[in-house]
Design a protein around this motif. Structure first.
Motif, PDB file in Angstrom:
ATOM      1  N   SER A  99     -74.794  34.184 -16.884  1.00 23.71           N
ATOM      2  CA  SER A  99     -73.666  35.110 -16.831  1.00 23.71           C
ATOM      3  C   SER A  99     -73.876  36.164 -15.763  1.00 23.71           C
ATOM      4  O   SER A  99     -72.937  36.558 -15.055  1.00 23.71           O
ATOM      5  CB  SER A  99     -73.465  35.782 -18.196  1.00 23.71           C
ATOM      6  OG  SER A  99     -73.215  34.817 -19.200  1.00 23.71           O
ATOM      7  N   ARG A 123     -62.868  35.260 -14.901  1.00 21.37           N
ATOM      8  CA  ARG A 123     -62.069  35.657 -16.073  1.00 21.37           C
ATOM      9  C   ARG A 123     -61.756  34.450 -16.949  1.00 21.37           C
ATOM     10  O   ARG A 123     -61.745  34.553 -18.176  1.00 21.37           O
ATOM     11  CB  ARG A 123     -60.784  36.358 -15.619  1.00 21.37           C
ATOM     12  CG  ARG A 123     -61.016  37.730 -14.998  1.00 21.37           C
ATOM     13  CD  ARG A 123     -59.730  38.515 -14.896  1.00 21.37           C
ATOM     14  NE  ARG A 123     -58.796  37.959 -13.950  1.00 21.37           N
ATOM     15  CZ  ARG A 123     -58.674  38.337 -12.677  1.00 21.37           C
ATOM     16  NH1 ARG A 123     -59.484  39.282 -12.197  1.00 21.37           N
ATOM     17  NH2 ARG A 123     -57.781  37.792 -11.882  1.00 21.37           N
ATOM     18  N   GLU A 126     -64.648  33.658 -19.167  1.00 29.03           N
ATOM     19  CA  GLU A 126     -65.104  34.734 -20.046  1.00 29.03           C
ATOM     20  C   GLU A 126     -65.378  34.281 -21.482  1.00 29.03           C
ATOM     21  O   GLU A 126     -66.378  34.706 -22.084  1.00 29.03           O
ATOM     22  CB  GLU A 126     -64.102  35.887 -20.047  1.00 29.03           C
ATOM     23  CG  GLU A 126     -64.579  37.074 -20.860  1.00 29.03           C
ATOM     24  CD  GLU A 126     -63.568  38.201 -20.881  1.00 29.03           C
ATOM     25  OE1 GLU A 126     -63.857  39.228 -21.515  1.00 29.03           O
ATOM     26  OE2 GLU A 126     -62.490  38.041 -20.292  1.00 29.03           O
ATOM     27  N   LEU A 132     -67.411  40.202 -19.828  1.00 24.98           N
ATOM     28  CA  LEU A 132     -67.726  40.470 -18.428  1.00 24.98           C
ATOM     29  C   LEU A 132     -68.549  41.742 -18.310  1.00 24.98           C
ATOM     30  O   LEU A 132     -68.425  42.655 -19.126  1.00 24.98           O
ATOM     31  CB  LEU A 132     -66.422  40.618 -17.626  1.00 24.98           C
ATOM     32  CG  LEU A 132     -65.519  39.374 -17.618  1.00 24.98           C
ATOM     33  CD1 LEU A 132     -64.303  39.623 -16.742  1.00 24.98           C
ATOM     34  CD2 LEU A 132     -66.271  38.160 -17.119  1.00 24.98           C
TER      35      LEU A 132
END
Length: 687
Positions: A99, A123, A126, A132
Motif C-alpha cells: 500500500s 482510489r 482503496e 489511503l
C-alpha cells in the motif's frame, strides 16, 4: 453539452447493467432520453457507437448477443448488456508495504493527466488497500515522473490499445526527417529518456525510437494488431544498453574544469606540462547521451581526433555528435538573439483542457462508490477527496439525481441528498461495486511503480508483488506490465551512488545532519555544504535530496550523483519556521533564481518551461525563420536561473532546440560560450 453527454452515458450504463437480458438498439433509443431526441437514425447510430467505445474504455465489457442465430451480423437484432460482476475488481488484498509503494507510485507523475489516471487507479484499489495515506504527511522518499515529450500520451494509448501509429522522426546521426509507421509494442525509460519499441512497417523489422526525436504529432490509427507473445519492454531496453560493445572515448579537459565528466571517467591522465590539458577516458553506452554531457561542459573540454588507444571509429562518432550539437546551438543562438516576443500571444500553457465526458463520468462513478461506502460523509471532505470545489461536487450530485433506470420515474432515479452538509446516495446499487482498472489507469500506476525499482539500494520485493496485483486488477496476465516496462530489470546502480543514497536515506529517517562535497555543474565547482536532509525524491531517473542548507539558510535540492562524498555531522538542528514552511512545499529540481532569461524553445524542448517553472510563456512565430524539419512554431518562456553558466550549458546540451532571446548581455555571453566551444573543433590544432 458536456453535462448532457455525461448524463447520456450514465443512463446508458445503468440501463445495460440493470437488465440481464439486455436491450436492442431500438429499445435503447427509447429508454435513454438523449437517444430519443436524436434528429435521425444516422445521428443515433453514430452517438451509440461512440458511447459503446467510451464505456468499454472505462472498463465496462458490453456484450452483443444476436437474437437470431441465422443472421449473426445483423446488429439491429443484437441485444446489448453488461453482465453484473463482469466489471468488478477481482478479490485483492495489499499488504501495508504494498500500500505504501502504491501511494508513492500514484503521486509520482508531475503531468496532470497521467497523475490523475494513477490517482484514480489508487482510489479504485482503496477497498483492497484499507484506506489511503494522509496527503498532509509528505513521504521521506518520493519518486517523480515527467514525460516531457508531447508524443508520450498518444503512444502510451496506442501501446495499451494495440493501435498502429504514424509520426515524423529525426534520425540520430543525419538529422534527416522521415515519416515512420509503427506497431508499438511497449514504452519505457532509461537514463532519463523515453523510448518506444515496435515493428517498423516500412523497414519490416523491430525498431527503437527515442521520443525526444519525434518531431510531429503522433497519429493513432484505427488499425489494430497483436503484439508478439512474451515481449518485454525492459528486456528490449536492457538489450539495447547491456549488449552494446564496451566503448571508451578520450576527452581533453582544462585542469580544474569539467568536474562532472571527471566523475564519469574510468581513468585520468593529468597534463604533463603547464598550458596542456588533462586527458579523460570516459566509458559510455549511447553516443548521444555522452555528447550531451560533453557539449554541456562548453569550452572547457574538447573531443580530440586522436583517441590515444580508443577505437578511431568510436572517437570519430562521439566527436561528430558533439560538433553537430554545438553547430546547431550556434545557429539557433545567432538566429534568435534579440527576437521580439509578444507576451499577449499566449502559448498552449495558457489554455486548460475541459474535463472530457469520459473523465467526468469516471468521476461521477467514483463519487457513487465512495459515498456508498461512506454514507453521510461531509460535503467538504468529499469534494476535497476528488480535487474539486464544493460547487462542482453539488453539480455532480445534481447530475446523478436526474439519472437512473429506463422509465426515469421517481423511484427509478438515483436519490442524492446533501442538504445538511453530509452526502447520501441510494438507488444506485448497480454502480456501487469497485471496478477493474482500465488499461490507461493501470499503465500510469505501473510506470510509477517501476520508478521505485530504480532506487539505489532499494528493496523491490513489495514493488514486485504490487506490480503483479495491479496488472491483475486490470484483467491483465502480465502483457500490460511487460509493455510499460514494469517487469524486473537487471540494471544495477553504481556502487558509489548506492552508498550515497543509503547514507542520505538513513540521515533523513534518523534526522541526522550531513556534510557533503557537491559538484555545481553551472559553475564547474566543487563545494562543501552542511545540510539537514528532509526528503529524498527523484525526477525521472535522477535522484535528489531536499535539505536545509546551513550556509544558504534555505531549502536546496542536491542531485545524488553529483555528491562526491557524504559523512555524518551529528543530529539535525531544530527547524525554524522558515524551514518548516519550505519543507512542506512540493519538491522540484532547481535552485533559487537570480537571472531572468527569455528562452525560445522548439517543439522538442517545450518541457523546459514546465521543468524550470517559467513565469510567462508565449508563442513565437517566425515565418521563413529557421525550423528543424516539421517543428511547430517556437515558444518563448521567461525563466529564472541561478547563473548565466547554467543557461549556457542548457543551450549547448540541447543543441539547436533552444536559444536565448534576451536580455542582450546574457545572449551575448551564451553566444560567446557556444562559439568558443565550437572553435576548438574548427582548427587543426588540438589543445
Amino acid at each position: 453539452m458536456a453535462a448532457r453527454s455525461t448524463e447520456r452515458l450514465l443512463n446508458l450504463l445503468i440501463a445495460l447493467v440493470s437488465r440481464e437480458r439486455g436491450y436492442t438498439r431500438a429499445e435503447l433509443r427509447e429508454a435513454v432520453p438523449s437517444y430519443a431526441e436524436s434528429a435521425s437514425d444516422e445521428a443515433f447510430e453514430r452517438m451509440f457507437e461512440r458511447d459503446k467505445a467510451e464505456l468499454r474504455d472505462l472498463g465496462y465489457p458490453i456484450e452483443e448477443v444476436s437474437e437470431d442465430p441465422l443472421f449473426p451480423d445483423d446488429t439491429h437484432g443484437h441485444r446489448y448488456r453488461i453482465p453484473r460482476g463482469s466489471f468488478t475488481l477481482p478479490p485483492l488484498q495489499f499488504t501495508a508495504e504494498e500500500s505504501a509503494v502504491l501511494a508513492l507510485a500514484a503521486n509520482a507523475w508531475t503531468d496532470a493527466s497521467l497523475g490523475e489516471l494513477a490517482r484514480r487507479a489508487l482510489r479504485k484499489l482503496e477497498p483492497a488497500i484499507g484506506g489511503l495515506p494522509d496527503d498532509d504527511a509528505p513521504p521521506l522518499l518520493q519518486p517523480t515522473l515527467t514525460a516531457h515529450e508531447p508524443s508520450f500520451e498518444p503512444l502510451l494509448s496506442a501501446v495499451v490499445r494495440h493501435r498502429e501509429v504514424r509520426f515524423d522522426y529525426l534520425a540520430r546521426s543525419t538529422d534527416q526527417l522521415t515519416t515512420r509507421r509503427l506497431r508499438p509494442w511497449g514504452i519505457g525509460s532509461r537514463y532519463g529518456n523515453w523510448y518506444v519499441v515496435g515493428w517498423d512497417l516500412d523497414r519490416k523489422d523491430s525498431r527503437t525510437f527515442r521520443l525526444s526525436r519525434i518531431m510531429s504529432d503522433v497519429t493513432v490509427t484505427r488499425k489494430e494488431f497483436d503484439p508478439p507473445e512474451g515481449f518485454s519492454m525492459n528486456e528490449a531496453l536492457s538489450h539495447m544498453v547491456s549488449h552494446a560493445p564496451a566503448r571508451t572515448v578520450a576527452v581533453l579537459a582544462r585542469p580544474g574544469h569539467a568536474l562532472m565528466l571527471r566523475r564519469m571517467a574510468s581513468r585520468q591522465q593529468p597534463a604533463a606540462a603547464a598550458g596542456e590539458w588533462d586527458r579523460l577516458h570516459i566509458p559510455f553506452a549511447e553516443t548521444e547521451i555522452l555528447a550531451e554531457e560533453i557539449a554541456a561542459a562548453g569550452p572547457g573540454v574538447v573531443v580530440p581526433e586522436d583517441g590515444d588507444g580508443t577505437a578511431p571509429t568510436m572517437q570519430a562518432e562521439v566527436r561528430a555528435a558533439v560538433v553537430r550539437r554545438l553547430g546547431s546551438a550556434a545557429a539557433a543562438v545567432a538566429a534568435f538573439r534579440g527576437v521580439p516576443v509578444d507576451w499577449t500571444v499566449k502559448s498552449r500553457k495558457g489554455t486548460r483542457n475541459k474535463l472530457s465526458t469520459a473523465d467526468h463520468l469516471s468521476r461521477l462513478l467514483e463519487i457513487v462508490r465512495w459515498v456508498y461506502a461512506h454514507q453521510g460523509a461531509e460535503l467538504e471532505e468529499t469534494a476535497r477527496r476528488f480535487g474539486i470545489t464544493d460547487q462542482e461536487l453539488i453539480a455532480d450530485l445534481n447530475t446523478l439525481f436526474v439519472c437512473g433506470k429506463p422509465g426515469h420515474m421517481p423511484d427509478q432515479l438515483i436519490d442524492a441528498s446533501w442538504d445538511d452538509g453530509h452526502v447520501y446516495l441510494s438507488n444506485a446499487d448497480e454502480l456501487s461495486d469497485p471496478v477493474r482498472l482500465t488499461q490507461p489507469e493501470a499503465s500510469a500506476l505501473l510506470v510509477g511503480l517501476q520508478t521505485l525499482r530504480t532506487v539505489p539500494g532499494g528493496d523491490s520485493e513489495a514493488v514486485a508483488s504490487a506490480i503483479a496485483k495491479v496488472a491483475g486488477a486490470a484483467g491483465d496476465a502480465g502483457v500490460l506490465a511487460n509493455a510499460v516496462g514494469a517487469r524486473p530489470i537487471t540494471d544495477t546502480p553504481a556502487p558509489a551512488l548506492a552508498d550515497v543514497m543509503a547514507t542520505v536515506r538513513r540521515a533523513v529517517e534518523e534526522r541526522r545532519r550531513i556534510r557533503i562535497r557537491y559538484v555545481v555543474p553551472s559553475r564547474d565547482e566543487l563545494t562543501e555544504r552542511v545540510v539537514d536532509p528532509v526528503q529524498v525524491f527523484s525526477s525521472n531517473t535522477h535522484w535528489y535530496v531536499r535539505a536545509w542548507c546551513l550556509t544558504s539558510e534555505g531549502m536546496r535540492n542536491f542531485r545524488l550523483d553529483r555528491i562526491s562524498s557524504v559523512e555524518d555531522a551529528g543530529p539535525a538542528g531544530e527547524r525554524p519556521a522558515a524551514q518548516e514552511a519550505a519543507a512542506a512545499s512540493p519538491p522540484a529540481p532547481g535552485t533559487p533564481d537570480t537571472v531572468e532569461v527569455v528562452l525560445v524553445t522548439d517543439r522538442r524542448s517545450r518541457w523546459i518551461a514546465d521543468q524550470y517553472h517559467a513565469t510567462r510563456t508565449a508563442v513565437v512565430r517566425l515565418p521563413g525563420g529557421p525550423r528543424t524539419g516539421a517543428a511547430a512554431d517556437h515558444e518563448a518562456a521567461l525563466i529564472g536561473f541561478q547563473t548565466v553558466e547554467a543557461v549556457c550549458a542548457l543551450v549547448t546540451r540541447y543543441g539547436g532546440q533552444l536559444a536565448v532571446a534576451g536580455p542582450d548581455d546574457v545572449a551575448a555571453q551564451v553566444e560567446l560560450w557556444v562559439n568558443s566551444a565550437l572553435s576548438a573543433y574548427r582548427t587543426s590544432e588540438q589543445p
